[in-house]
Motif scaffolding. Structure first.
Motif, PDB file in Angstrom:
ATOM      1  N   SER A 162      25.922  29.697  28.281  1.00  0.00           N
ATOM      2  CA  SER A 162      25.477  29.548  26.739  1.00  0.00           C
ATOM      3  C   SER A 162      24.328  30.069  26.350  1.00  0.00           C
ATOM      4  CB  SER A 162      26.016  27.711  26.391  1.00  0.00           C
ATOM      5  OG  SER A 162      25.663  27.692  24.984  1.00  0.00           O
ATOM      6  N   PRO A 163      23.188  29.573  27.547  1.00  0.00           N
ATOM      7  CA  PRO A 163      21.674  30.044  26.740  1.00  0.00           C
ATOM      8  C   PRO A 163      21.567  31.506  27.035  1.00  0.00           C
ATOM      9  CG  PRO A 163      21.573  28.058  28.466  1.00  0.00           C
ATOM     10  CD  PRO A 163      23.175  28.606  28.382  1.00  0.00           C
ATOM     11  N   LEU A 164      22.434  32.082  27.860  1.00  0.00           N
ATOM     12  CA  LEU A 164      22.147  33.561  28.030  1.00  0.00           C
ATOM     13  C   LEU A 164      22.831  34.178  26.807  1.00  0.00           C
ATOM     14  CD1 LEU A 164      22.984  34.121  31.854  1.00  0.00           C
ATOM     15  CD2 LEU A 164      20.981  34.921  30.775  1.00  0.00           C
ATOM     16  N   PHE A 165      24.085  33.860  26.311  1.00  0.00           N
ATOM     17  CA  PHE A 165      24.586  34.176  25.553  1.00  0.00           C
ATOM     18  C   PHE A 165      23.864  34.110  24.000  1.00  0.00           C
ATOM     19  CE2 PHE A 165      27.746  33.876  21.536  1.00  0.00           C
ATOM     20  CZ  PHE A 165      27.994  34.944  21.680  1.00  0.00           C
ATOM     21  N   HIS A 166      23.625  32.756  23.723  1.00  0.00           N
ATOM     22  CA  HIS A 166      23.116  32.599  22.463  1.00  0.00           C
ATOM     23  C   HIS A 166      21.624  33.252  22.352  1.00  0.00           C
ATOM     24  CE1 HIS A 166      26.434  29.682  22.268  1.00  0.00           C
ATOM     25  NE2 HIS A 166      26.176  29.592  21.102  1.00  0.00           N
ATOM     26  N   PHE A 167      20.683  32.931  23.268  1.00  0.00           N
ATOM     27  CA  PHE A 167      19.354  33.667  23.249  1.00  0.00           C
ATOM     28  C   PHE A 167      19.534  34.952  23.110  1.00  0.00           C
ATOM     29  CE2 PHE A 167      17.943  29.524  24.764  1.00  0.00           C
ATOM     30  CZ  PHE A 167      17.086  29.110  23.872  1.00  0.00           C
ATOM     31  N   GLY A 168      20.338  35.951  23.971  1.00  0.00           N
ATOM     32  CA  GLY A 168      20.710  37.081  24.008  1.00  0.00           C
ATOM     33  C   GLY A 168      21.243  37.709  22.484  1.00  0.00           C
ATOM     34  N   ILE A 169      22.149  36.819  21.894  1.00  0.00           N
ATOM     35  CA  ILE A 169      22.578  37.594  20.641  1.00  0.00           C
ATOM     36  C   ILE A 169      21.640  37.147  19.610  1.00  0.00           C
ATOM     37  CG2 ILE A 169      23.537  35.078  19.653  1.00  0.00           C
ATOM     38  CD1 ILE A 169      25.315  38.644  19.774  1.00  0.00           C
ATOM     39  N   LEU A 170      20.871  36.092  19.587  1.00  0.00           N
ATOM     40  CA  LEU A 170      19.711  36.045  18.674  1.00  0.00           C
ATOM     41  C   LEU A 170      18.739  37.162  18.738  1.00  0.00           C
ATOM     42  CD1 LEU A 170      18.221  34.313  16.612  1.00  0.00           C
ATOM     43  CD2 LEU A 170      16.950  32.987  18.517  1.00  0.00           C
ATOM     44  N   ALA A 171      18.249  37.665  19.918  1.00  0.00           N
ATOM     45  CA  ALA A 171      17.530  38.922  20.097  1.00  0.00           C
ATOM     46  C   ALA A 171      17.989  40.142  19.285  1.00  0.00           C
ATOM     47  CB  ALA A 171      17.128  39.106  21.731  1.00  0.00           C
ATOM     48  N   VAL A 172      19.511  40.237  19.911  1.00  0.00           N
ATOM     49  CA  VAL A 172      20.225  41.513  19.196  1.00  0.00           C
ATOM     50  C   VAL A 172      20.226  41.312  17.609  1.00  0.00           C
ATOM     51  CG1 VAL A 172      22.625  42.337  18.984  1.00  0.00           C
ATOM     52  CG2 VAL A 172      21.536  41.332  21.132  1.00  0.00           C
ATOM     53  N   VAL A 173      20.340  40.078  17.052  1.00  0.00           N
ATOM     54  CA  VAL A 173      20.203  40.031  15.588  1.00  0.00           C
ATOM     55  C   VAL A 173      19.010  40.334  15.177  1.00  0.00           C
ATOM     56  CG1 VAL A 173      20.404  38.545  13.689  1.00  0.00           C
ATOM     57  CG2 VAL A 173      22.275  38.388  15.400  1.00  0.00           C
ATOM     58  N   VAL A 174      17.896  39.975  15.752  1.00  0.00           N
ATOM     59  CA  VAL A 174      16.653  40.388  15.303  1.00  0.00           C
ATOM     60  C   VAL A 174      16.238  42.008  15.381  1.00  0.00           C
ATOM     61  CG1 VAL A 174      14.153  40.174  15.796  1.00  0.00           C
ATOM     62  CG2 VAL A 174      15.726  38.212  15.677  1.00  0.00           C
ATOM     63  N   GLY A 175      16.864  42.421  16.450  1.00  0.00           N
ATOM     64  CA  GLY A 175      16.833  44.111  16.563  1.00  0.00           C
ATOM     65  C   GLY A 175      17.708  44.733  15.586  1.00  0.00           C
ATOM     66  N   HIS A 176      18.806  44.378  15.201  1.00  0.00           N
ATOM     67  CA  HIS A 176      19.587  44.941  14.138  1.00  0.00           C
ATOM     68  C   HIS A 176      19.017  44.873  12.699  1.00  0.00           C
ATOM     69  CE1 HIS A 176      22.805  45.186  17.121  1.00  0.00           C
ATOM     70  NE2 HIS A 176      23.531  45.998  16.163  1.00  0.00           N
ATOM     71  N   VAL A 177      18.217  43.587  12.740  1.00  0.00           N
ATOM     72  CA  VAL A 177      17.390  43.435  11.238  1.00  0.00           C
ATOM     73  C   VAL A 177      16.560  44.451  11.119  1.00  0.00           C
ATOM     74  CG1 VAL A 177      16.202  41.844   9.747  1.00  0.00           C
ATOM     75  CG2 VAL A 177      18.237  40.929  11.031  1.00  0.00           C
ATOM     76  N   ALA A 178      15.766  44.428  12.258  1.00  0.00           N
ATOM     77  CA  ALA A 178      14.710  45.619  12.098  1.00  0.00           C
ATOM     78  C   ALA A 178      15.073  46.874  12.060  1.00  0.00           C
ATOM     79  CB  ALA A 178      13.810  45.486  13.716  1.00  0.00           C
ATOM     80  N   GLY A 179      16.240  47.414  12.733  1.00  0.00           N
ATOM     81  CA  GLY A 179      16.480  48.611  12.845  1.00  0.00           C
ATOM     82  C   GLY A 179      17.504  49.124  11.494  1.00  0.00           C
ATOM     83  N   LEU A 180      18.211  48.125  10.865  1.00  0.00           N
ATOM     84  CA  LEU A 180      18.908  48.446   9.667  1.00  0.00           C
ATOM     85  C   LEU A 180      18.197  48.113   8.378  1.00  0.00           C
ATOM     86  CD1 LEU A 180      22.459  47.145  11.017  1.00  0.00           C
ATOM     87  CD2 LEU A 180      21.761  49.416  10.894  1.00  0.00           C
TER      88      LEU A 180
END
Length: 247
Positions: free
Chosen positions: A52-70
């Motif tokens: 759960s921590p690996l997925f949730h913290f990882g997906i949070l970083a992925v979302v932030v990266g997508h917001v920055a990139g898009l």
């Protein structure tokens, strides 16, 4: 521009948006008691503690990266002195780590759901469909991130001049489908699978993303008092101690 490109990069995005917004409104009005993640923590916690921590913290970083990139145009980062080379190296490095953590966490969660009996029995058909598309979109995202560091795979394609411009155009009601038609197949597949996932979102356990208890930030304090702080009450009739009868 072919009709297929118009269908994929103009019609499908707006259909996805309509289902995403309308589906959440419908779910909130008619299925409030089902608006939950249906936690299975009571059934098993060892794998959940890692996955759960690996997925949730990882997906949070992925979302932030997508917001920055898009969302953030390339001209804005250039204006503050961040070159495209520096931005690309940072995005690939951080994105690869975040994507890997998310993928490992999701793998542990799926393995747990499949191998732990009570958890598997609590898994619905819609859960299985959601996990499939979620895993697929993450795998494609990791592939695009890693292949972006290898010029021979996708050439010199800059998604910030293609995919990002198309994505922002959807919300400005000025879609440019030709930009996605020219994108590498990996980005096209990632976008299509992501749109399918967002269309499924309102009808799955993913709705719990919008259930953050923000009201806790301004709710009044709960004051607890011990029994010792309260005056003793006299015994009620019928509840007092009785003396043994004489024999």
């Amino acid at each position: 521009m072919s009709s297929g490109d118009l269908l994929l990069w103009v019609v499908l995005p707006y259909v996805t948006l309509a289902i995403f917004i309308g589906g959440h409104i419908w779910r909130y009005r008619y299925d409030k008691f089902g608006w939950t993640t249906r936690s299975s923590q009571l059934y098993e916690s060892r794998l959940l503690r890692w996955g759960s921590p690996l997925f949730h913290f990882g997906i949070l970083a992925v979302v932030v990266g997508h917001v920055a990139g898009l969302v953030i145009p390339e001209s804005w980062t250039d204006a503050i002195g961040i070159s495209e080379g520096v931005y690309h190296a940072f995005a690939v490095g951080v994105g690869s780590i975040a994507g890997f953590c998310t993928l490992v966490g999701l793998t542990l969660l799926i393995y747990r759901r499949r191998t732990v009996g009570p958890v598997f029995r609590a898994t619905t058909r819609m859960d299985k469909v959601m996990y499939f598309f979620l895993a697929l979109v993450i795998v494609l995202g990791v592939f695009n991130t890693v292949s972006g560091a290898v010029p021979s795979v996708e050439g010199d394609y800059n998604y910030r001049e293609g995919v990002s411009v198309w994505w922002r155009g959807i919300f400005w009601l000025r879609p440019q489908p030709e930009l996605m038609a020219e994108a590498p197949i990996g980005f096209q597949a990632h976008a299509v699978v992501a749109m399918i996932l967002f269309a499924l979102w309102p009808f799955t356990r993913l709705v719990h993303v919008f259930s953050a208890p923000l009201f806790y930030l301004w709710r009044p304090y709960v004051v607890y008092r011990s029994r010792g702080d309260q005056p003793a009450r006299p015994d009620r009739a019928g509840w007092g101690a009785t003396e043994p009868a004489d024999r």
